[in-house]
Design a protein around this motif. Structure first.
Motif, short mmCIF file in Angstrom:
data_model
loop_
_atom_site.label_atom_id
_atom_site.label_comp_id
_atom_site.label_asym_id
_atom_site.label_seq_id
_atom_site.Cartn_x
_atom_site.Cartn_y
_atom_site.Cartn_z
N ALA A 82 0.88 -0.96 -0.04
CA ALA A 82 -0.04 0.00 0.05
C ALA A 82 0.90 1.30 0.17
N THR A 83 1.83 1.33 0.94
CA THR A 83 2.57 2.38 0.88
C THR A 83 3.48 2.84 -0.53
N LEU A 84 3.88 1.67 -1.18
CA LEU A 84 4.67 1.53 -2.42
C LEU A 84 3.73 2.03 -3.40
N VAL A 85 2.67 1.87 -3.28
CA VAL A 85 1.46 2.20 -4.41
C VAL A 85 1.31 3.96 -4.08
N HIS A 86 1.23 4.22 -3.01
CA HIS A 86 1.02 5.66 -2.74
C HIS A 86 2.28 6.25 -3.01
N ASP A 87 3.50 5.85 -2.79
CA ASP A 87 4.72 6.44 -3.03
C ASP A 87 4.72 6.78 -4.51
N PHE A 100 5.38 -1.39 -15.19
CA PHE A 100 4.53 -0.17 -15.12
C PHE A 100 4.07 0.13 -13.69
N SER A 101 4.08 1.12 -13.32
CA SER A 101 3.44 1.51 -11.84
C SER A 101 1.93 1.62 -11.85
N LEU A 102 1.15 1.35 -10.89
CA LEU A 102 -0.35 1.29 -10.72
C LEU A 102 -0.94 2.45 -11.52
N ASN A 103 -0.24 3.72 -11.02
CA ASN A 103 -1.03 4.87 -11.41
C ASN A 103 -0.42 5.02 -12.95
N ALA A 104 0.50 4.42 -13.61
CA ALA A 104 0.87 4.72 -14.74
C ALA A 104 -0.27 4.03 -15.69
N LEU A 105 -0.59 2.74 -15.21
CA LEU A 105 -1.74 2.15 -15.79
C LEU A 105 -3.17 2.36 -15.62
N TRP A 106 -3.45 2.64 -14.29
CA TRP A 106 -4.79 2.89 -13.95
C TRP A 106 -5.09 4.39 -13.36
N LYS A 107 -4.15 5.11 -13.46
CA LYS A 107 -4.38 6.77 -13.13
C LYS A 107 -4.20 6.77 -11.56
N ASN A 108 -4.09 7.95 -11.09
CA ASN A 108 -3.82 8.25 -9.75
C ASN A 108 -4.74 7.86 -8.81
N LYS A 109 -6.13 8.30 -9.17
CA LYS A 109 -7.50 7.83 -8.25
C LYS A 109 -7.58 6.60 -8.08
N ILE A 110 -7.32 5.60 -9.02
CA ILE A 110 -7.49 4.29 -8.66
C ILE A 110 -6.34 3.85 -7.97
N ALA A 111 -5.23 4.25 -8.35
CA ALA A 111 -3.93 3.69 -7.46
C ALA A 111 -4.16 4.14 -5.75
N VAL A 112 -4.40 5.35 -5.41
CA VAL A 112 -4.59 5.81 -4.09
C VAL A 112 -5.61 4.93 -3.35
N LEU A 113 -6.88 4.64 -4.33
CA LEU A 113 -7.85 3.79 -3.53
C LEU A 113 -7.40 2.55 -3.51
N VAL A 114 -6.74 1.79 -4.35
CA VAL A 114 -6.13 0.34 -4.07
C VAL A 114 -5.27 0.59 -2.93
N GLY A 115 -4.40 1.61 -2.87
CA GLY A 115 -3.42 1.63 -1.65
C GLY A 115 -4.40 1.63 -0.32
N ARG A 143 3.67 4.65 10.71
CA ARG A 143 3.78 5.92 11.09
C ARG A 143 5.26 6.26 10.87
N GLU A 144 6.48 5.79 11.45
CA GLU A 144 7.74 6.22 11.35
C GLU A 144 8.12 6.45 9.77
N MET A 145 7.68 5.60 9.04
CA MET A 145 8.19 5.66 7.60
C MET A 145 7.52 6.99 6.99
N SER A 146 6.35 7.20 7.44
CA SER A 146 5.75 8.54 6.93
C SER A 146 6.57 9.99 7.59
N GLU A 147 6.77 9.82 8.92
CA GLU A 147 7.84 10.97 9.45
C GLU A 147 9.06 11.00 8.83
N GLY A 148 9.79 9.85 8.66
CA GLY A 148 10.72 9.77 8.17
C GLY A 148 11.11 10.45 6.64
N GLU A 149 9.96 10.05 5.74
CA GLU A 149 9.81 10.93 4.42
C GLU A 149 9.58 12.60 4.53
#
Length: 325
Positions: A82-87, A100-115, A143-149
């Motif tokens: 899920a975090t990779l898809v969102h990344d 291909f990443s999910l957002n390249a094949l199915w667009k951002n909206k679908i990628a975020v929802l799948v995440g 939580r820590e991964m998000s804070e680190g980014e």
């Protein structure tokens, strides 16, 4: 036999079973979702995370694992995916590991929802079976991964990262996930024991060494014999660069900062930066630090009795440092 195959050997059966369980854990009544999750399963990488879970669990239990170990591995893989898809959406990235990443094949909206779907599946898998201790370990990691980014984004703008802040960023961004895998493995077979914290620390040390190794790749020759300099082009502060910035004259420091900030697309200038960092001992220092993390990780392993699982984890520690990609 490739080293990754060697590491996988003692848990080959578990990994096979895990793949089935993981695919089941992703299933949905929505055809579109199933099509996308099938694509995700098909493009899997080395699967280091479940390997850490199973090897740790088997080393601690003396060779047996239970359903909690499989659930722990599935949950961490679901949430990590899920975090990779969102990344990929955040980075506007079109490829991942040659696919291909999910957002390249199915667009951002679908990628975020799948995440979001994968994240909720992971949470529910833990809740349905009352694995709250495992859920806590995974939630802390996310939580820590998000804070680190975010810490990295905040600091990168000013290029004023101290070595301590750098360690905090990589501990959160990279090491915390491997730490979660190892403590999950321990908690799945021996909950609330000191093994849980010991193995968390072990995973954290491997993660720190892993990231420093990644930093070093930027300064070493690629397949066509040229240093890549990608981190410099992206203005990423890595350990060799931070060390040199803190150990050079004022004049050299302003030249370095100016090069990274304003001339990072100039190939000749990037080459000069790479050469300067090498000459000032930046790589040697980073290698030494990486070696210290490796030694401490092996020290923790040495407190456990001999087994093929312990051997595989030792191999994993060395693989992280000696890998070529």
């Amino acid at each position: 036999m490739k080293i990754t195959e060697q590491i996988k050997q003692p848990i080959a059966h578990e990994m096979e079973l895990f793949e089935k369980k993981f695919y089941e854990a992703m299933s949905s009544k929505v055809a579109l979702l199933n099509r996308i999750t099938f694509y995700i399963v098909k493009r899997k990488g080395k699967q280091m995370r479940p390997m850490f879970v199973f090897l740790t669990a088997k080393m601690i239990s003396g060779g047996t694992i239970n359903e909690r170990s499989y659930r722990g591995a599935s949950v961490i893989e679901l949430i990590h995916t899920a975090t990779l898809v969102h990344d990929d959406v955040v980075d506007d990235s079109n490829r991942r590991r040659g696919f291909f990443s999910l957002n390249a094949l199915w667009k951002n909206k679908i990628a975020v929802l799948v995440g979001d779907f994968l994240l909720s599946k992971g949470l529910l898998l833990s809740i349905d079976y009352g694995d709250f201790d495992l859920l806590r370990i995974i939630s802390v990691a996310v939580r820590e991964m998000s804070e680190g980014e975010l810490l990295q984004i905040e600091k990168a703008r000013r290029l004023d990262i101290t070595e301590d802040i750098y360690y905090e960023i990589i501990r959160q961004k990279t090491a915390t996930l491997i730490a979660a895998c190892c403590s999950l493995g321990a908690a799945s077979v021996n909950p609330e024991s000191e093994d849980v914290e010991k193995m968390r620390r072990f995973g954290e040390l491997i993660g720190m060494a892993f990231q420093i190794k990644d930093d070093l790749f930027d300064y070493t020759e690629d397949s066509i014999g040229k240093p890549t300099g990608i981190d410099i082009k992206e203005q990423k502060m890595t350990l060799p660069l931070i060390y040199v910035l803190n150990n050079c004259t004022k004049q050299e420091k302003s030249w370095l900062i100016n090069s990274v900030k304003n001339h990072n697309k100039d190939k000749k200038r990037v080459k000069e930066v790479i050469a300067f960092v090498k000459n000032k001992g930046g790589l040697t220092y980073a290698e030494q630090k990486m070696g210290e993390y490796r030694e401490e990780a092996l020290q923790i392993l040495s407190t456990y009795p001999a087994s093929e699982y312990k051997d595989a984890l030792s191999l994993m520690v060395n693989y992280v440092i000696e890998r070529k990609i």
